[in-house]
Write an enzyme that holds these catalytic residues in place. Structure first.
Site, short mmCIF file in Angstrom:
data_model
loop_
_atom_site.label_atom_id
_atom_site.label_comp_id
_atom_site.label_asym_id
_atom_site.label_seq_id
_atom_site.Cartn_x
_atom_site.Cartn_y
_atom_site.Cartn_z
N CYS A 91 0.81 -1.23 0.00
CA CYS A 91 0.00 0.00 0.00
C CYS A 91 0.84 1.27 0.00
O CYS A 91 0.32 2.35 -0.25
CB CYS A 91 -0.96 -0.02 1.18
N HIS A 105 -3.59 6.95 2.47
CA HIS A 105 -3.92 5.63 1.93
C HIS A 105 -5.31 5.24 2.44
O HIS A 105 -5.65 5.48 3.60
CB HIS A 105 -2.87 4.61 2.38
N ASN A 108 -10.05 -0.70 -0.55
CA ASN A 108 -8.60 -0.56 -0.52
C ASN A 108 -8.03 -1.16 -1.81
O ASN A 108 -8.03 -2.37 -1.98
CB ASN A 108 -8.06 -1.31 0.71
O1 UT7 Z 1 -3.80 -1.45 3.49
C1 UT7 Z 1 -2.84 -2.26 4.08
C2 UT7 Z 1 -2.84 -2.12 5.53
N1 UT7 Z 1 -4.03 -2.69 6.10
C3 UT7 Z 1 -4.71 -2.01 7.01
O2 UT7 Z 1 -4.39 -0.90 7.31
C4 UT7 Z 1 -5.88 -2.72 7.67
C5 UT7 Z 1 -5.83 -2.51 9.15
N2 UT7 Z 1 -6.84 -3.25 9.88
C6 UT7 Z 1 -8.17 -3.00 9.77
O3 UT7 Z 1 -8.59 -2.18 9.00
C7 UT7 Z 1 -9.11 -3.71 10.71
O4 UT7 Z 1 -8.34 -4.41 11.68
C8 UT7 Z 1 -10.07 -4.70 10.01
C9 UT7 Z 1 -11.09 -3.93 9.20
C10 UT7 Z 1 -9.30 -5.63 9.11
C11 UT7 Z 1 -10.85 -5.49 11.06
O5 UT7 Z 1 -11.50 -4.62 11.95
P1 UT7 Z 1 -11.34 -4.81 13.53
O6 UT7 Z 1 -12.16 -3.77 14.17
O7 UT7 Z 1 -9.87 -4.81 13.84
O8 UT7 Z 1 -12.02 -6.19 13.77
P2 UT7 Z 1 -11.41 -7.50 14.43
O9 UT7 Z 1 -10.46 -8.14 13.48
O10 UT7 Z 1 -10.95 -7.21 15.81
O11 UT7 Z 1 -12.71 -8.37 14.55
C12 UT7 Z 1 -13.74 -8.04 15.47
C13 UT7 Z 1 -14.84 -9.09 15.35
C14 UT7 Z 1 -14.31 -10.52 15.39
O12 UT7 Z 1 -15.27 -11.32 16.06
P3 UT7 Z 1 -15.04 -11.72 17.58
O13 UT7 Z 1 -13.73 -12.45 17.62
O14 UT7 Z 1 -15.03 -10.43 18.35
O15 UT7 Z 1 -16.24 -12.58 17.88
C15 UT7 Z 1 -14.25 -10.92 13.95
O16 UT7 Z 1 -14.38 -12.32 13.75
O17 UT7 Z 1 -15.49 -8.96 14.08
C16 UT7 Z 1 -15.46 -10.21 13.40
N3 UT7 Z 1 -15.37 -9.95 11.98
C17 UT7 Z 1 -16.45 -9.73 11.22
N4 UT7 Z 1 -17.76 -9.69 11.50
C18 UT7 Z 1 -18.61 -9.42 10.48
C19 UT7 Z 1 -14.25 -9.86 11.21
N5 UT7 Z 1 -14.59 -9.59 9.95
C20 UT7 Z 1 -15.95 -9.49 9.92
C21 UT7 Z 1 -16.89 -9.22 8.91
N6 UT7 Z 1 -18.20 -9.19 9.24
N7 UT7 Z 1 -16.52 -8.99 7.64
#
Ligand code: UT7
Length: 329
Positions: free
Chosen positions: A116, A256, A286
């Site tokens: 990215c 980004h 993204n």
């Molecule tokens: O561009 C390159 C660099 N990349 C980035 O900058 C991305 C950085 N990270 C992010 O943007 C975020 O971490 C994500 C969007 C990828 C994820 O968001 P988050 O708030 O960090 O969610 P999480 O991974 O902590 O997940 C929270 C909950 C989990 O469930 P539990 O374990 O709390 O029961 C996940 O399983 O949300 C669940 N979850 C979803 N639920 C519904 C993860 N993906 C989804 C989904 N729909 N698509």
């Protein structure tokens, strides 16, 4: 004698026609429009579905716009740098394929793999070839067909990424406009959190790697999120300090587009007004190396000569950085 800078003299962008909406994703994986919107800010993304088309074809559309907008013939191009993590093939590089398809016979090209942050690495590199006096027409493209490496059964990644490409023409100026300064960084230990497990020399493709879905993006989102905010804010501050600038001197922040919450956090930590932040994540998701030039493409009509732009990016590698630029036209 005044210093030569590399000015952006044209911007191009391309996104495929096919839209993948949150409603579509609700039918594919266990997710909701509400979760995706509140956690990422994304409503839809574009997907390249045309058979036998790939990253170079999106890059070609960008290059054609750049030639037309800057009244340049293909043979005048001396260098084309393509930032991508989704090259048409592992080798040869996509930049040379674009050059071939656009009919540029007097140029050389190469790819930069910095995920990215790729566009900022490529922009800075391309600018140096201009500043040195070596070249006068350099194209820098950021292009990614993320749909080719996304697992559409993995709800943690498939909701984020989209396909798209953008790019700029760089030409020398001596009027103080152009790419002024960059702080670029990397930390290879971050590869643990964002990578593709197989398909490289460490783990060549086998039936087993395919069955284990190891040719897709793997991301542990939380550590990436935290490092992204820190990395972007820190390098923006370093660029400001090196150039005796305050954030209040900046007309546009070009971040980004990985996650709306990251963009908001960066803006808030820098105490920067929201209306001066370029945003298109809600409709393109993204697009990896494509996000920054696609922002420029979209906001080009609002830009005016002398505007001060601060780009900032963070991505797999880890790679990150910020670039300060004065708009030329
Ligand atoms: O561009 C390159 C660099 N990349 C980035 O900058 C991305 C950085 N990270 C992010 O943007 C975020 O971490 C994500 C969007 C990828 C994820 O968001 P988050 O708030 O960090 O969610 P999480 O991974 O902590 O997940 C929270 C909950 C989990 O469930 P539990 O374990 O709390 O029961 C996940 O399983 O949300 C669940 N979850 C979803 N639920 C519904 C993860 N993906 C989804 C989904 N729909 N698509």
């Amino acid at each position: 004698m005044s210093k030569i800078f590399a000015a952006i003299t044209g911007v191009g962008g391309y996104v495929p026609d096919d839209i993948l909406s949150n409603a579509d994703l609700e039918k594919m994986v266990d997710t909701t429009d509400e979760w995706i919107t509140t956690r990422t800010g994304i409503k839809e993304r574009r997907i390249l579905k045309t058979p036998n088309k790939a990253t170079s074809d999106m890059g070609l559309e960008v290059a054609k716009q750049l030639l037309q907008k800057t009244n340049t013939s293909p043979d005048e191009i001396e260098l084309l740098i393509c930032a991508t993590v989704t090259p048409d093939m592992s080798f040869p590089d996509t930049a040379n394929t674009i050059l071939d398809k656009m009919g540029a016979k007097n140029a050389f090209g190469y790819d930069i793999n910095a995920a990215c942050s790729g566009f900022l690495y490529a922009l800075t590199t391309g600018a140096k070839f201009i500043e040195s006096g070596m070249y006068k027409k350099v194209i820098v493209i950021g292009a990614d067909m993320m749909s080719s490496i996304v697992d559409y059964t993995d709800r943690t990644t498939c909701i984020i990424f989209g396909d798209g490409a953008g790019g700029v023409m760089l030409e020398p100026t001596m009027d103080g406009t152009g790419v002024i300064d960059s702080v670029l960084r990397s930390d290879g230990s971050g590869r643990e959190f964002l990578h593709m497990k197989a398909g490289g020399s460490l783990k060549p493709a086998t039936m087993d790697t395919v069955l284990k879905k190891e040719h897709f993006v793997y991301q542990d989102g939380k550590p990436v999120f935290k490092a992204a905010v820190n990395g972007m804010v820190t390098t923006v501050r370093q660029v400001l300090e090196r150039n005796q600038l305050e954030m209040s001197d900046i007309d546009w922040l070009v971040p980004h587009q990985a996650n709306m919450r990251i963009i908001n956090s960066v803006g808030e930590m820098l105490d920067f007004p929201k209306e001066k932040v370029m945003i298109n994540i809600y409709k393109y998701g993204n697009t990896t190396a494509g996000t920054l030039p696609l922002c420029l493409w979209e906001y080009e009509p609002k830009l005016k000569r002398g505007d001060k732009l601060m780009f900032t990016a963070f991505g797999g590698g880890f790679t990150w950085g910020s670039t300060y630029l004065v708009w030329h036209y």
